[in-house]
Design an enzyme around this catalytic site. Structure first.
Site, mmCIF file in Angstrom:
data_model
loop_
_atom_site.group_PDB
_atom_site.id
_atom_site.type_symbol
_atom_site.label_atom_id
_atom_site.label_comp_id
_atom_site.label_asym_id
_atom_site.label_seq_id
_atom_site.Cartn_x
_atom_site.Cartn_y
_atom_site.Cartn_z
ATOM 1 N N HIS A 1 21.228 45.201 54.881
ATOM 2 C CA HIS A 1 22.241 44.153 54.753
ATOM 3 C C HIS A 1 22.648 44.110 53.278
ATOM 4 C CE1 HIS A 1 21.188 42.275 58.736
ATOM 5 N NE2 HIS A 1 20.023 42.836 58.447
ATOM 6 N N ASP B 1 15.218 46.942 56.851
ATOM 7 C CA ASP B 1 15.780 45.614 57.093
ATOM 8 C C ASP B 1 15.947 44.873 55.767
ATOM 9 O OD1 ASP B 1 16.867 43.456 58.377
ATOM 10 O OD2 ASP B 1 14.986 42.703 59.214
#
Length: 445
Positions: free
Chosen positions: A64, A306
């Site tokens: 992200h 992640d």
């Protein structure tokens, strides 16, 4: 006449698909042109890899980078800087930005933002919503698209796909493997008051409990079986899910994260508080051991970081108002090299999880393997280097890591993207060279 090369990496131990071998690597026009004894061959440039291992660059299929809309936490430039410093040469970036990546215009905007600014190659997921189901089959095949991402839980607004009907409709819309965050949203809502009453980050794996994960994964596998769609279950955390997924290898692939393999509840929450808070949560030793066993058994296909940065100010909010997520793209390889040093997995298995696996599952073209004809995306590592992860080394705009001051064995020394050194000895080298990754499944249509 001896073949000449643009670059020869000399004297390293090279992690080929056939095993680790002592060899030189010759590079021409950004691709691997030869592997073997190349000492006598002329080269425009040489790189000494004596005492080092030459691995395929890491493909991190879950990051992200927060752009657009949340650049105070991270952006495409800073996130990609962190990536290459950690040995990551390709990233797949998630759609939960502001605005979310849910249509062709938003995808094109991210690709424009990345051009000339990202230091690693990249692709961007398109988020599934109730409104774009009819467009998903075409969106997943656009240049620069990593495919479709489904949030069954832990998202807001249009990106949440929580009911079985919408889930099945999404899975029927397209052909490429779909990445899924599997948590059961109704149970999360029902139990949120318990987390609010606790006020303690240590309660996080109780709120987002095993049943929350297992229920969602069960529903997902049922929908995948009915529709015939391949799914990739992200950041698996429970022993019970591993059993389900081991029985569904025809339809599902599995990702785990270094966080869930390294941290352990309740200790991590007592030490780090909300800095250890992520979704799905870090769980206790029973589940951690099950994830390691799944790696040994071949059930796990991919390691993804992640990487989900938030500022320290945001993470300091009282639980559960504190956001979930932690940095990870830069520390993925160092942490896992330390696990190799500790004997928890072999170097060959690590290479499969970080390069061969994501290449195979997502059908990346020309990436993830040290083979002739493949892109010369490489990371040179010192397996014996003992060092401390220091905040000054971290490049993420968030400015922190749960592994600060942790000593590890194994360090990335240099990162090459298509034969060009982009990071060396803890520093960036040259201008950003990142390009959109290509996928065989889209090239065939």
């Amino acid at each position: 006449m001896l073949q000449s090369f643009d670059l020869v990496i000399r004297g390293g131990s090279v992690a080929t698909p056939g095993g680790v071998v002592a060899a030189d690597v010759g590079v021409t026009a950004g691709r691997i042109a030869a592997i073997g004894a190349l000492t006598a061959h002329p080269a425009a440039e040489t790189l000494d890899a004596s005492g080092l291992h030459v691995l395929p660059g890491v493909i991190d299929s879950q990051v992200h980078f927060r752009e657009p809309g949340l650049e105070h936490k991270e952006d495409l430039a800073s996130g990609s800087e962190a990536a290459v410093l950690g040995g990551v040469t390709t990233v797949f970036e998630m759609p939960n930005t502001q605005p979310a990546t849910t249509d062709a215009a938003a995808l094109a905007d991210k690709l424009r933002r990345a051009e000339g600014r990202m230091h690693c190659d990249h692709a961007f997921y398109v988020g599934a919503t109730a409104a774009n189901i009819g467009d998903l089959a075409s969106l997943e095949r656009l240049p620069g698209s990593a495919g479709i991402k489904i949030f069954m839980g832990s998202s807001t607004g249009s990106l949440l796909v929580e009911d079985d009907g919408a889930l099945a409709d999404v899975l029927r819309s397209g052909q490429r493997r779909v990445a899924v965050h599997a948590e059961h949203e109704p149970r999360l809502r029902e139990r949120k008051a318990l987390a609010e009453a606790s006020g303690q980050a240590e309660f996080h794996p109780t709120w987002r409990d095993v049943e929350t994960a297992v229920t969602a994964t069960t529903r997902l596998l049922r929908a995948a079986g009915t529709t015939g769609r391949r799914v990739h279950v992200l950041h698996v955390t429970t022993a019970e899910e591993i059993e389900l997924l081991a029985a569904a290898r025809d339809i599902a692939t599995v990702e785990v994260t270094p966080h869930h393999l390294t941290l352990e509840a309740p200790d991590c929450y007592r030490r780090l508080g909300t800095r250890a808070q992520m979704n799905p949560p870090v769980r206790d030793g029973r589940h951690k051991a099950a994830l390691w066993q799944a790696i040994a058994d071949g059930v796990v296909d991919v390691l993804g970081s992640d990487h989900a940065p938030h500022t320290l100010e945001e993470k300091s909010k009282p639980y559960p108002a504190s956001p979930s997520g932690m940095t990870g793209v830069q520390t993925l390889l160092p942490l896992m090299l330390d696990h190799v040093a500790q004997g928890r997995l072999t170097l060959e298995r690590l290479v499969d999880l970080t390069a061969h696996g994501p290449q195979r599952i997502f059908q990346l073209a020309g990436k993830g393997r040290i083979m002739r004809g493949y892109d010369a995306d490489l990371v040179l590592v010192d397996l014996g280097a003992r060092w401390r992860i220091d905040r000054s080394w971290l490049r993420s705009r968030a400015g922190w890591s749960p592994y600060e001051d942790v000593e590890v064995t194994g360090r990335p020394v240099a990162t090459l993207l298509r034969g060009q050194v982009v990071a060396r000895d803890g520093a960036l080298v040259g201008e950003p060279l990142g390009k959109p990754a290509r996928f065989a499944e889209t090239l065939l249509t």
